[in-house]
Design a protein around this motif. Structure first.
Motif, mmCIF file in Angstrom:
data_model
loop_
_atom_site.group_PDB
_atom_site.id
_atom_site.type_symbol
_atom_site.label_atom_id
_atom_site.label_comp_id
_atom_site.label_asym_id
_atom_site.label_seq_id
_atom_site.Cartn_x
_atom_site.Cartn_y
_atom_site.Cartn_z
ATOM 1 N N ALA A 70 -3.536 -22.084 26.734
ATOM 2 C CA ALA A 70 -3.927 -23.492 26.823
ATOM 3 C C ALA A 70 -4.802 -23.736 28.053
ATOM 4 N N ALA A 71 -4.527 -22.993 29.123
ATOM 5 C CA ALA A 71 -5.293 -23.202 30.357
ATOM 6 C C ALA A 71 -6.756 -22.799 30.185
ATOM 7 N N VAL A 72 -7.013 -21.709 29.442
ATOM 8 C CA VAL A 72 -8.395 -21.208 29.328
ATOM 9 C C VAL A 72 -9.118 -21.727 28.076
ATOM 10 N N GLU A 73 -8.388 -22.386 27.208
ATOM 11 C CA GLU A 73 -8.996 -22.831 25.954
ATOM 12 C C GLU A 73 -10.187 -23.778 26.206
ATOM 13 N N ALA A 77 -16.267 -21.471 32.316
ATOM 14 C CA ALA A 77 -16.166 -20.618 33.513
ATOM 15 C C ALA A 77 -14.797 -20.806 34.159
ATOM 16 N N VAL A 78 -14.334 -19.736 34.779
ATOM 17 C CA VAL A 78 -13.088 -19.784 35.558
ATOM 18 C C VAL A 78 -13.429 -19.418 36.999
ATOM 19 N N ILE A 79 -12.975 -20.234 37.927
ATOM 20 C CA ILE A 79 -13.075 -19.874 39.349
ATOM 21 C C ILE A 79 -11.661 -19.525 39.799
ATOM 22 N N ARG A 104 -9.794 -13.245 25.516
ATOM 23 C CA ARG A 104 -9.436 -13.751 24.174
ATOM 24 C C ARG A 104 -10.057 -15.117 23.914
ATOM 25 N N ALA A 105 -10.277 -15.906 24.953
ATOM 26 C CA ALA A 105 -10.857 -17.249 24.781
ATOM 27 C C ALA A 105 -12.382 -17.233 24.892
ATOM 28 N N SER A 106 -12.983 -16.037 25.023
ATOM 29 C CA SER A 106 -14.448 -15.908 25.132
ATOM 30 C C SER A 106 -15.031 -16.738 26.274
ATOM 31 N N VAL A 107 -14.325 -16.739 27.389
ATOM 32 C CA VAL A 107 -14.868 -17.393 28.589
ATOM 33 C C VAL A 107 -16.165 -16.695 28.973
ATOM 34 N N ARG A 108 -17.150 -17.465 29.413
ATOM 35 C CA ARG A 108 -18.477 -16.884 29.675
ATOM 36 C C ARG A 108 -18.645 -16.316 31.075
ATOM 37 N N ILE A 132 -7.587 -6.377 42.722
ATOM 38 C CA ILE A 132 -8.051 -7.555 41.972
ATOM 39 C C ILE A 132 -9.534 -7.376 41.608
ATOM 40 N N GLU A 133 -10.302 -6.880 42.571
ATOM 41 C CA GLU A 133 -11.723 -6.629 42.288
ATOM 42 C C GLU A 133 -11.869 -5.609 41.156
ATOM 43 N N ALA A 134 -11.042 -4.561 41.193
ATOM 44 C CA ALA A 134 -11.155 -3.497 40.168
ATOM 45 C C ALA A 134 -10.834 -4.057 38.787
ATOM 46 N N VAL A 135 -9.812 -4.887 38.686
ATOM 47 C CA VAL A 135 -9.465 -5.496 37.396
ATOM 48 C C VAL A 135 -10.632 -6.379 36.926
ATOM 49 N N THR A 136 -11.233 -7.104 37.850
ATOM 50 C CA THR A 136 -12.354 -7.999 37.509
ATOM 51 C C THR A 136 -13.544 -7.184 36.996
ATOM 52 N N ARG A 137 -13.872 -6.092 37.701
ATOM 53 C CA ARG A 137 -15.040 -5.281 37.305
ATOM 54 C C ARG A 137 -14.857 -4.667 35.927
ATOM 55 N N ALA A 138 -13.595 -4.424 35.557
ATOM 56 C CA ALA A 138 -13.328 -3.810 34.245
ATOM 57 C C ALA A 138 -13.231 -4.849 33.128
ATOM 58 N N ALA A 139 -13.359 -6.131 33.461
ATOM 59 C CA ALA A 139 -13.163 -7.191 32.459
ATOM 60 C C ALA A 139 -14.308 -7.203 31.448
ATOM 61 N N ARG A 140 -13.983 -7.635 30.222
ATOM 62 C CA ARG A 140 -15.029 -7.800 29.204
ATOM 63 C C ARG A 140 -15.661 -9.183 29.298
ATOM 64 N N VAL A 141 -15.175 -10.004 30.211
ATOM 65 C CA VAL A 141 -15.798 -11.303 30.488
ATOM 66 C C VAL A 141 -16.853 -11.078 31.584
#
Ligand SMILES: NC(=O)c1ccc[n+]([C@@H]2O[C@H](COP(=O)([O-])OP(=O)(O)OC[C@H]3O[C@@H](n4cnc5c(N)ncnc54)[C@H](OP(=O)(O)O)[C@@H]3O)[C@@H](O)[C@H]2O)c1
Length: 295
Positions: A70-73, A77-79, A104-108, A132-141
Motif C-alpha cells: 500500500a505504501a508504494v502503490e 519515486a521513493v526517497i 513489484r509496484a514498478s516504481v520508476r 544498503i548501497e549494494a542492495v540498491t545497486r542490485a535493484a531492478r528499479v
C-alpha cells in the motif's frame, strides 16, 4: 516485465518518503510540497499526528516487518531516508523489503541516501550503509545513491553534548568534518528524485572543512557560553598509556582526522556554513518566542 504506470489523475509526480518524520525527512517533505506538482506520501511507523495537512498522504508501516504494497502503490519515486542509525540488520532488512515492494509496484526511481566515506571509515554503521548501497545497486528499479556528509545538526551535537557537562570536557581537536545544511540536502534529494536516475550521484557536503576544535569555537562564539571544552589532539588520545582506545576505534578516529568523511570525487557543495546554520536556528527560536509571547 514491469507494468506501465498510468499517469496520476492530476499529472503530478507521486513521491514516497521513508524517514519523513526525521531530521532530514521533514525538510524533504517541505521541499516536495513546495513544488506544487508533486504528491507526497509519508512512510512512518507511527499514525499521522492530528495536525497532518489533509493533502499529505500517510502510510503507517515498519519497513522491517509490515506489508509495504500500500505504501508504494501508485508511486513514481521513493526517497529512502529511514534508518535506525544502528549497525544491526534492521536497515538492511528494510531496504531489501522496500526494493522488493518497489520492483513489484514498478516504481520508476529509488533514491537512497548514504554517507560519504562509508567505504573508507571502518565504523560498523557505515558497513551497514555499504550493504544498503549494494542492495540498491542490485535493484531492478532505476536508482540513485547520494552520499552525504554529516549534517550541521550532527556536528552541533558533537559540541553541545560535552559543553553541557558541568566539568571541563575533552574533545578530539583534529577530527575533521564538512558539515552540510539539512535543508540544502533535502533540496538536492528532491532535485535528484524528480530527475532521471543517476546511479552513483555526486556526493554532497557543506562549503567548508572544519576541525572539531574550529567547530567548537564557532559554537561557543554563537552560544556565548564560556569555554568548558578541552581540545586534545588525536595523537595524544592514541598515545595515552592507560586509556588509549582499542585499535578498531583508533582506526575510525584516524579516518575522521584524515577527512575520509569528506568528498573525494564529484561533489555538490551547499552554501550554508555551520555559523550561518547556528545563527538561523537562533533567529528562528527568537521569532518563535516573539510569536508565542504575543498570543
Ligand atoms: N545525521 C547525519 O549527519 C547524516 C549524514 C548523512 C546521512 N544521513 C542519513 O540520512 C538519513 C536520515 O537521517 P536523520 O538524521 O534525518 O534520521 P532521524 O532523524 O533519526 O530519522 C529516522 C527516521 O527513520 C524512520 N524509521 C526508523 N526505523 C524505521 C523502520 N523500521 N520503518 C520505518 N521507518 C523507520 C523514523 O520514522 P518513524 O519514527 O516515524 O517511524 C524516522 O523518521 C539516514 O539514513 C542517515 O543515515 C545522516
Amino acid at each position: 516485465m514491469a507494468a506501465e504506470r498510468a499517469p496520476s489523475a492530476t499529472g503530478a509526480a507521486r513521491v514516497l518518503v521513508t524517514g519523513a518524520t526525521g531530521t532530514l525527512g521533514r525538510h524533504v517533505v517541505a521541499a516536495l510540497e513546495a513544488r506544487r506538482a508533486v504528491g507526497v506520501r509519508v512512510l512512518s511507523r507511527r499514525e499521522p499526528p492530528p495536525d497532518t495537512p489533509a493533502h499529505r498522504a500517510w502510510a503507517t508501516a515498519d519497513l522491517t516487518t509490515d506489508p509495504l504494497e500500500a505504501a508504494v502503490e501508485g508511486v513514481d519515486a521513493v526517497i529512502h531516508l529511514a534508518s535506525t542509525k544502528g549497525a544491526g540488520d534492521g536497515d538492511v532488512i528494510g531496504i531489501r523489503r522496500l526494493v522488493d515492494a518497489a520492483e513489484r509496484a514498478s516504481v520508476r526511481h529509488l533514491v537512497v541516501i548514504s554517507i560519504i566515506g562509508c567505504d573508507r571509515i571502518p565504523l560498523p554503521f557505515y558497513a551497514t550503509k555499504l550493504q544498503i548501497e549494494a542492495v540498491t545497486r542490485a535493484a531492478r528499479v532505476p536508482w540513485s545513491i547520494v552520499r552525504v556528509a554529516q549534517f550541521h545538526s550532527f556536528v552541533d551535537r558533537l559540541v553541545a553534548t560535552p559543553a553541557s557537562l558541568p566539568l571541563p570536557s575533552p574533545i578530539i581537536a583534529d577530527l575533521r568534518f564538512q558539515p552540510v545544511d539539512e535543508r540544502e540536502v533535502a533540496e538536492r534529494l528532491v532535485e535528484v528524485a524528480l530527475g532521471q536516475p543517476r546511479g552513483d550521484a555526486p556526493e554532497m557536503a557543506g562549503p567548508e572543512v572544519l576541525t572539531l576544535v574550529e567547530i567548537a569555537a564557532v559554537w561557543l562564539a554563537e552560544s556565548g557560553r564560556a569555554a568548558s571544552l578541552v581540545p586534545v589532539p588525536l595523537e595524544a588520545v592514541l598515545g595515552a598509556s592507560s586509556a588509549a582506545p582499542p585499535a578498531s576505534v583508533a582506526a575510525i578516529l584516524e579516518g575522521y582526522r584524515a577527512a575520509e568523511n569528506t568528498p573525494h570525487g564529484d561533489r555538490t557543495l551547499g552554501r550554508v556554513r555551520f555559523a550561518d546554520w547556528l545563527r538561523q536556528r537562533r533567529d528562528a527560536g527568537q521569532a518563535r518566542g516573539h510569536t508565542s509571547g504575543r498570543s
